[in-house]
Enzyme design. Structure first.
Site, PDB file in Angstrom:
ATOM      1  N   HIS A 568       0.811  -1.216   0.000  1.00 28.99           N
ATOM      2  CA  HIS A 568       0.000   0.000   0.000  1.00 28.99           C
ATOM      3  C   HIS A 568       0.845   1.267   0.000  1.00 28.99           C
ATOM      4  O   HIS A 568       0.650   2.150   0.841  1.00 28.99           O
ATOM      5  CB  HIS A 568      -0.922   0.021   1.226  1.00 28.99           C
ATOM      6  CG  HIS A 568      -1.882  -1.112   1.308  1.00 28.99           C
ATOM      7  ND1 HIS A 568      -2.506  -1.480   2.495  1.00 28.99           N
ATOM      8  CD2 HIS A 568      -2.355  -1.960   0.360  1.00 28.99           C
ATOM      9  CE1 HIS A 568      -3.315  -2.502   2.267  1.00 28.99           C
ATOM     10  NE2 HIS A 568      -3.228  -2.815   0.972  1.00 28.99           N
ATOM     11  N   HIS A 611      -7.377  -0.874   3.121  1.00 34.42           N
ATOM     12  CA  HIS A 611      -6.832  -1.419   1.881  1.00 34.42           C
ATOM     13  C   HIS A 611      -7.181  -0.395   0.808  1.00 34.42           C
ATOM     14  O   HIS A 611      -8.354  -0.061   0.603  1.00 34.42           O
ATOM     15  CB  HIS A 611      -7.426  -2.792   1.608  1.00 34.42           C
ATOM     16  CG  HIS A 611      -6.905  -3.831   2.545  1.00 34.42           C
ATOM     17  ND1 HIS A 611      -6.044  -4.831   2.153  1.00 34.42           N
ATOM     18  CD2 HIS A 611      -7.077  -3.982   3.873  1.00 34.42           C
ATOM     19  CE1 HIS A 611      -5.722  -5.570   3.198  1.00 34.42           C
ATOM     20  NE2 HIS A 611      -6.338  -5.076   4.256  1.00 34.42           N
TER      21      HIS A 611
END
Length: 630
Positions: A568, A611
Site C-alpha cells: 500500500h 486497503h
C-alpha cells in the site's frame, strides 16, 4: 504440483470467456506492440491524456468520457489480457500473479534498519493495474484520517467530502449466506448500490477463520459495525471486490471499461506502451503548460511516438511511477534531476518524497491435519480437483479472498506500560523530519492516543511467511500484523534519464523506532490470540516467529528480519501546501504547472487504515467531478 501448474490447470479446466472489451480501430483498445502500424490511422491529439490504465486511471477515463464532447487517450504499459492468468480472476488464487509478466516486480533499496534486506514490491503491469493483482479487500479507513487531510491544508478532502465518492464507485451486495453460518455485520447506508465496482461476501469461509474471529473477540476486541462507514476499529467479516454472479474479481477494467468501451467513440486506450515523459509548450504566467507526452512500444524504446493534449495531461501511474515520470519530465528537486542529466522545468522538491507504506510482519500457524487451507492445492491432486469442481458451481475455497480483518487502536493491543513507552518514542521529533512531516507526525501521534486503528490483523488461508514455503501436505494459516500509521518516511527517485530503468525505492522501513515497537507488539498480540481456546480445535503450533522468539528484544530483532510490505505505498506526489513538501494542490494540479494533474494514490498526504483500492477509486471519482466542472 507448483503454483504455476495450478494456474495452468485452472485456466484449461474453467475455460472462462475473455471479456476484454477490445475493439481494434480508431477507438477502443489497441495494443501498440501487436498493432503498431495501426497507430498511423489514429488521431495524434486528444483533449486529455491519462498516463496509466490502472485502478484510478481507468475509473477517471470512464467518468470523463461520459461526456461525449471530451476525448480521452489512456496509455498503459501492460497488456489488456485481464484473464491471462487465473490469479487475476479467481479470488482464492490472488497472489499467484506475483513475480509474473503482469507484475512490475519492483524491489526496494537495501533497508538499513531491516537487516540490510531489499524487499519485493509487486505492482500490476496490466490494464487494471494493481486492481488485477491485489487481494480485493474492501475497507475505507477512519473518518479522523481523512479529516486530517483537511487539517493539512486540503479543503474538500475530509471524510464527509469523500464519502459520496466512495459510494459512487461501489455496487454493494449484502451477504447471502455461507458454509459456516456466520453473519457479517454491515451498515446499508454506508454503501453504494449503483456503482461499477462489485463488493460482495464469499459463499465459503474457512472454519479456522471462525475460530480466529472468536479468539479475537475473546481478547476484548469488539465487532466492527462496518469498516466502510468511517469507524473501522474492531474485527469484521469484510466484503471483497468480487462479482457475486460469477465469483470473479472485479477490476477497474471489468468494472469501468468493459461495460462502456463499445459505446465510447471518444475513448482510446493504448496498451503495451510506456510513456517516456510529459512534454511542455510555452509557459503562461510563469506556469509550465503540458501539451502532450512521448511514448514508445514496450519492446522498442527507440521508437519514440508523440501524442498531444489540448486540455490536460493526467498522471495516474501510481505511487512509484508517477514521481518517476514527473522527474523524467523535468519536475522535481533540481539536485535529483541534475544528477540524472535532466534540466529542471519546475523546481519542486517534494516530488518523490513523503513515501508511506503499511509495513507488515506475518505470524504463521501450522494447522491440525484435518484443517483445509490453500496449501493442499499445491501438492494434492485430489484436493485440486475438488476445489475446481466446487468453484465451477460457485462454491468452495477458491471463492474466498481475504475476508477476516481486525483493525486495532493502541488500547486493544498495548498494555499501559507499552502505551507509555510508545508515547516516549513518539514524543521527540526525529532529526530527519521536515517541518511539513512534523505536522503529519503530530496528527499520527493523535491517532495513537485515540481510537484510530494503528495495527491491522489480516487472516490468510495459506503459508504466507518469510520463508519460501511450509512443509508439503501440511495446512497453514497466516495472520499478518500491518502497521497502518508508520512514523518513518521514505522516497522514490530516478537514478538516470532512462525511462526503462526502475527508480530507486527507499521506504526507510523502521527508520523511526516506534514502527518496530508497534509491529513487535502486534506480533505478540497475535500470539496471545493463537493461545486462546477458540483456536484450539484448529491450531497445532506457531511456525513463525516460532518458539525461539520470546522476549521484547527477540521480537524486535525478528521484526527487522521479517518486515515486508502490505502493498500500500502512497504519498510520493503529496497533496499538501507547497511549503510543506506538497506536489499537487487540492485541485490535484502539479505546482508550477497550469494543466498537469495527478490522480492516483501518490497524492495521499497521510496514510489511512484501509486497503487502498477503495481510496484510489474515490480519488478518481472526485477528480472526475473536479475536471468535469471546468
Amino acid at each position: 504440483m507448483t503454483k504455476s501448474s495450478i494456474a495452468t490447470t485452472f485456466l484449461l479446466a474453467l475455460s472462462l470467456p475473455l471479456a476484454l472489451g477490445q475493439i481494434v480501430g480508431p477507438f477502443g483498445i489497441v495494443d501498440v506492440v501487436s498493432n503498431l502500424t495501426l497507430l498511423a490511422t489514429l488521431a495524434t491529439s486528444y483533449q486529455y491524456i491519462i498516463v496509466g490504465g490502472g485502478t484510478s486511471g481507468l475509473a477517471l477515463a470512464s467518468r470523463l468520457t461520459e461526456d461525449p464532447t471530451r476525448t480521452v487517450l489512456v496509455i498503459e504499459a501492460g497488456t489488456a489480457a485481464d484473464n491471462a492468468l487465473p490469479g487475476v480472476f479467481i479470488p482464492g488464487l490472488a497472489g499467484t500473479t506475483f513475480h509474473t509478466n503482469i507484475d512490475w516486480n519492483f524491489t526496494t533499496t537495501a533497508q538499513e534498519d531491516a537487516d540490510g534486506r531489499s524487499i519485493y514490491w509487486p505492482r500490476g503491469k496490466i490494464l487494471s493495474g494493481s486492481s488485477a493483482l491485489n487481494f480485493m479487500v474492501q475497507t475505507r479507513g477512519d473518518k479522523a484520517e481523512y479529516d486530517a487531510w483537511n487539517a493539512l491544508g486540503n479543503t474538500g478532502w475530509g471524510w464527509s467530502s469523500l464519502f459520496p465518492f466512495f459510494k459512487k464507485s461501489e455496487h454493494f451486495y449484502p451477504p447471502t449466506g455461507n458454509n459456516v453460518g456466520v453473519t457479517p455485520a454491515y451498515t446499508a447506508s454506508a454503501h453504494g448500490t449503483t456503482g461499477p465496482v462489485d463488493a460482495s461476501y464469499p459463499p465459503y469461509v474457512s472454519p479456522q477463520f471462525v475460530g480466529l474471529f472468536k479468539a479475537i473477540r475473546n481478547l476484548g476486541v469488539s465487532q466492527a459495525a462496518d469498516m466502510s462507514a468511517g469507524s473501522g476499529a474492531g474485527v469484521s467479516w469484510t466484503p471483497s471486490t468480487v462479482d457475486p454472479s460469477t465469483h470473479t474479481r472485479a477490476t477497474s477494467h471489468s468494472s469501468y471499461i468493459v461495460p462502456n468501451i463499445a459505446t465510447r467513440p471518444n475513448l482510446l486506450i493504448l496498451t503495451s506502451a510506456k510513456v517516456a515523459k510529459v512534454t511542455f509548450g510555452t509557459s503562461v504566467n510563469g506556469l509550465a503548460v503540458a501539451n502532450g507526452v512521448t511514448l514508445f512500444p514496450v519492446d522498442d524504446p527507440t521508437n519514440i511516438i508523440t501524442f498531444g493534449a489540448s486540455r490536460e495531461v493526467i498522471l495516474s501511474a501510481g505511487s512509484i511511477q508517477t514521481p518517476q515520470l514527473l522527474e523524467l519530465s523535468g519536475i522535481g528537486n533540481p539536485t535529483v534531476l541534475s544528477s540524472a542529466g535532466i534540466s529542471a522545468i519546475v523546481n519542486l522538491t517534494g516530488v518523490g518524497e513523503n513515501l508511506q507504506d503499511h509495513p507488515a510482519v506475518v505470524n504463521v500457524l501450522k494447522l491440525k491435519p484435518n484443517a483445509t487451507s490453500l496449501d493442499a492445492l499445491s501438492t494434492d491432486p485430489t484436493a485440486l480437483a475438488a476445489a475446481l469442481a466446487a468453484y465451477a458451481t460457485g462454491n468452495g475455497i477458491l471463492t474466498q479472498g481475504i475476508d477476516l480483518i481486525s483493525y486495532l487502536p493502541t488500547s486493544s493491543f498495548l498494555s499501559s506500560s507499552d502505551s507509555a513507552k510508545a508515547a516516549s518514542l513518539i514524543a521527540t521529533p526525529p532529526s530527519w523530519a521536515t517541518s511539513g512531516q512534523c505536522k503529519q507526525l503530530v496528527l499520527e501521534a493523535g491517532f495513537c492516543a485515540a481510537q484510530t486503528p494503528v495495527i491491522e490483523l489480516v487472516a490468510i488461508n495459506v503459508y504466507f511467511g518469510a520463508n519460501a514455503a511450509g512443509e508439503p501436505g501440511v495446512p497453514y494459516m497466516s495472520v499478518a500484523a500491518c502497521l497502518q500509521h508508520a512514523f518513518s518516511r521514505g522516497n522514490i527517485h530516478i537514478t538516470s534519464s532512462d525511462p526503462t530503468a526502475d527508480p530507486a525505492i527507499d521506504p526507510n522501513y523502521l527508520k523511526h523506532p516506534v514502527d518496530a515497537f508497534f509491529l513487535a507488539k502486534g506480533s505478540q498480540f497475535i500470539r496471545k490470540i493463537t493461545a486462546n481456546s477458540a483456536l484450539a480445535p484448529y491450531v497445532d503450533s506457531e511456525v513463525e516467529p516460532g518458539p525461539s522468539v520470546q522476549t521484547d528484544a527477540q521480537f524486535t530483532s525478528w521484526v527487522k528480519g521479517a518486515v515486508r510490505t502490505e502493498y500500500h505505498p502512497v504519498g510520493t506526489a503529496a497533496m499538501l501546501p507547497r511549503a510543506d513538501g506538497g506536489v499537487v494542490s487540492s485541485k490535484l494540479i502539479v505546482y508550477g504547472t497550469s494543466n498537469l494533474r495527478v490522480v492516483d494514490l501518490s497524492i495521499v498526504p497521510l496514510h489511512v487504515s484501509a486497503h487502498v483500492q477503495s481510496v484510489a477509486y474515490a480519488i478518481a471519482e472526485k477528480a472526475a467531478s473536479l475536471i468535469l466542472a471546468t
